[in-house]
Design a protein around this motif. Structure first.
Motif, PDB file in Angstrom:
ATOM      1  N   THR A  38       1.034  -0.971   0.382  1.00 10.83           N
ATOM      2  CA  THR A  38       0.141   0.287  -0.194  1.00 10.83           C
ATOM      3  C   THR A  38       0.952   1.022  -0.533  1.00 10.83           C
ATOM      4  O   THR A  38       0.253   2.177  -0.545  1.00 10.83           O
ATOM      5  N   LEU A  39       1.988   1.005   0.681  1.00  9.59           N
ATOM      6  CA  LEU A  39       3.279   2.056   0.759  1.00  9.59           C
ATOM      7  C   LEU A  39       3.732   2.581  -0.614  1.00  9.59           C
ATOM      8  O   LEU A  39       2.909   3.770  -1.366  1.00  9.59           O
ATOM      9  N   ALA A  40       3.427   1.107  -0.797  1.00  9.32           N
ATOM     10  CA  ALA A  40       4.650   1.486  -2.602  1.00  9.32           C
ATOM     11  C   ALA A  40       3.381   2.491  -3.561  1.00  9.32           C
ATOM     12  O   ALA A  40       3.485   2.951  -4.234  1.00  9.32           O
ATOM     13  N   LEU A  56       8.345  12.264  -1.402  1.00  8.93           N
ATOM     14  CA  LEU A  56       8.009  10.996  -1.842  1.00  8.93           C
ATOM     15  C   LEU A  56       9.139  10.232  -0.349  1.00  8.93           C
ATOM     16  O   LEU A  56       8.601   9.439   0.551  1.00  8.93           O
ATOM     17  N   GLN A  57      10.494  10.952  -0.653  1.00 11.40           N
ATOM     18  CA  GLN A  57      11.557  10.100   0.946  1.00 11.40           C
ATOM     19  C   GLN A  57      11.010  10.527   2.456  1.00 11.40           C
ATOM     20  O   GLN A  57      11.131   9.278   2.713  1.00 11.40           O
ATOM     21  N   GLU A  58      10.492  12.030   2.022  1.00 11.87           N
ATOM     22  CA  GLU A  58       9.799  11.430   3.935  1.00 11.87           C
ATOM     23  C   GLU A  58       8.998  10.899   3.980  1.00 11.87           C
ATOM     24  O   GLU A  58       9.096  10.199   5.061  1.00 11.87           O
ATOM     25  N   MET A  59       8.147  10.627   3.068  1.00 12.28           N
ATOM     26  CA  MET A  59       6.868   9.668   3.422  1.00 12.28           C
ATOM     27  C   MET A  59       7.371   8.225   3.684  1.00 12.28           C
ATOM     28  O   MET A  59       7.203   7.840   4.822  1.00 12.28           O
ATOM     29  N   ALA A  60       8.747   7.903   2.536  1.00 19.64           N
ATOM     30  CA  ALA A  60       9.465   6.584   2.949  1.00 19.64           C
ATOM     31  C   ALA A  60       9.661   6.518   4.307  1.00 19.64           C
ATOM     32  O   ALA A  60      10.074   5.623   5.154  1.00 19.64           O
ATOM     33  N   ASP A  61      10.759   7.555   4.573  1.00 20.62           N
ATOM     34  CA  ASP A  61      11.637   7.392   5.904  1.00 20.62           C
ATOM     35  C   ASP A  61      10.595   7.429   7.383  1.00 20.62           C
ATOM     36  O   ASP A  61      10.972   6.783   8.058  1.00 20.62           O
TER      37      ASP A  61
END
Length: 70
Positions: A38-40, A56-61
């Protein structure tokens, strides 16, 4: 042949016991897989919509900071 049925029943009971003992772990693995998927997908949709890479990187982090899920 008469000894086969009781042994088969015993084996089935053993397998059922293993499944029941590890069900919570199995469900946890499925939940984590759905979470990552779901995250991806969400990041992919946002990227296709033009969201900046750093956002996008902030969300992944943020997602990884909350790992592992309990």
């Amino acid at each position: 042949m008469t000894g086969v049925m009781p042994r088969l029943a015993e084996a089935e009971a053993g397998v059922q016991g293993l499944v029941e003992a590890h069900m919570e772990t199995l469900l946890g693995v499925r939940f984590r897989a759905r979470y990552v998927t779901t995250l991806a997908f969400g990041i992919a949709v946002q990227a296709a919509s033009g969201v900046a890479r750093d956002e996008l990187q902030e969300m992944a982090d943020a997602a990884l900071r909350n790992w592992p899920l309990t």
